[in-house]
Design a protein around this motif. Structure first.
Motif: not given
Length: 401
Positions: A125-126, A129-130, A186-188, A190, A192-194
């Motif tokens: 997922q990460i 997203d990234s 931005a990576l962090c 994203a 955080r959401t997952h």
């Protein structure tokens, strides 16, 4: 109106938590270990410090008395005692939230001590997203060890380093320029959401600089992406009453920027003390200054650096007179901690310990407040001092100002 100042000496525990054995921490005592090491020469380092631990001002405020170390001496003219954590875990958010009146009565999610440690679905997922080409690390590790092992490969491959610890945390390290600081944030965000469905307390951005394993250094660009506290905190009540919370260091991140008015940063303990003094000088009636001094934990506790920890304590002790001089009549300043991180203990993790509680200020009457049943007594006391409702948790050890 009075003001309240809470300064958290990150990880300066004083041992003896009644449930320490439940966390594998029986016998851990951060301050006691440093004190003992300095008496036997294990706290010496050429060019840094030597001899017995010298904390004249903290001793005067009652630190050594409440820790059961050294000669008792005369009774301190401060509010002095200790507090026991009721929250589950021994992590930074739980400790700070409980100090502010919002203890954590649930179990955080953690990642196992395996390789790999992170669920494959989370990693996918990460990555999706990234748009990163992959990850490195994927294990429990200390920040310095993981950089030495994977930092050069991270620069060459463009893959960030993901790692964890016994705490509820996902840490992401990437080079500040080769990978990019904005890209890391931005990576962090994203991640955080997952991590939310896994009940992970924090995602921490760990930017670093340098080009080789021997030159890598973590920078002050760190940011914690935390979940919000589970209930109302002292910070919320200060804000609702028209006051301002002055957040020094990583306080704003720990509270997910809720109840925060002003943010002051600093690179290292001495810069953070400077920022705290600046906040005290600027704070108005009814305001709260809430500071975290991170070096004790990040640079010395986790790295099991006893001489460094001792030197950091002595450096802070030398700043106490400046803090006292900045206080105005009616102010209450409380020195405390959020957990332990015994630099002489096994492993590199936090340790479950009691924390000191030292309250002082012009006109504040001294008293032995004993061992408090919750860190929340600190927030309740600051609230009562500010003329606010003490909150749902905690019992105040001060009277209304």
């Amino acid at each position: 109106m009075p003001r309240a100042i809470i300064i958290v000496l990150d990880s300066v525990g004083i041992g003896h938590a009644p449930d320490a054995a439940d966390y594998g921490d029986a016998g851990a005592n951060t301050l006691g270990s440093v004190f003992a090491a300095c008496r036997t020469g294990r706290g010496d380092r050429e060019g840094l410090r030597s001899g017995a631990l010298q904390l004249p001002h903290l001793t005067r405020l009652g630190l050594m008395r409440v820790a059961g170390l050294g000669e008792a001496g005369p009774a301190p003219s401060t509010l002095h005692g200790a507090a026991v954590e009721t929250s589950h875990g021994k992590d930074t958010p739980s400790g700070h939230w409980e100090i502010a009146g919002a203890p954590v009565h649930f179990a955080w999610g953690t990642f196992p001590d395996t390789q790999p440690a992170l669920p494959a679905s989370l990693v996918r997922q990460i990555m999706d997203d990234s748009r990163i080409p992959g990850i490195l690390g994927d294990r429990r590790a200390s920040g310095t060890e993981i950089l030495r092992a994977f930092g050069e490969e991270s620069i060459a491959s463009g893959k960030p380093i993901l790692y964890t610890s016994a705490d509820s945390v996902l840490q992401i390290a990437a080079h500040e320029t080769h990978f990019g600081l904005d890209r890391l944030m931005a990576l962090c965000a994203a991640a955080r959401t997952h991590c939310d469905p896994l009940n992970i307390a924090r995602v921490i951005a760990r930017p670093f600089t340098g080009e080789t394993a021997d030159s890598f250094e973590r920078t002050a660009g760190r940011r914690d992406f935390s979940v919000a506290p589970p209930s109302e905190t002292l910070l919320d009540r200060v804000q609702a009453n028209g006051g301002t919370t002055w957040a020094v260091g990583k306080i704003a991140d720990i509270f997910s920027h809720r109840g925060i008015g002003k943010i002051l940063k600093g690179d290292g303990n001495m810069a953070l003390v400077d920022a705290t003094l600046a906040a005290i000088r600027q704070a108005g009636d009814g305001d709260l200054v809430f500071a975290n001094l991170i070096d004790f934990d990040m640079l010395f506790g986790h790295r099991r650096d006893v001489p460094g920890y001792a030197a950091a304590l002595e450096a802070f002790d030398a700043r106490i007179p400046q803090i006292e001089a900045a206080l105005e009549p009616g102010d209450l300043c409380i020195l405390t901690a959020d957990h332990g991180c015994d630099p002489s203990f096994a492993g590199t993790e936090h340790t479950r310990e009691r924390v000191p509680v030292l309250g002082f200020g012009p006109g504040i009457a001294g008293a032995d407040i004993g061992v408090r049943e919750s860190f929340a007594d600190i927030g309740a006391s600051a609230a009562v001092h500010l003329g606010l409702d003490p909150g749902r948790f905690g019992t105040a050890f001060v009277q209304t100002a």
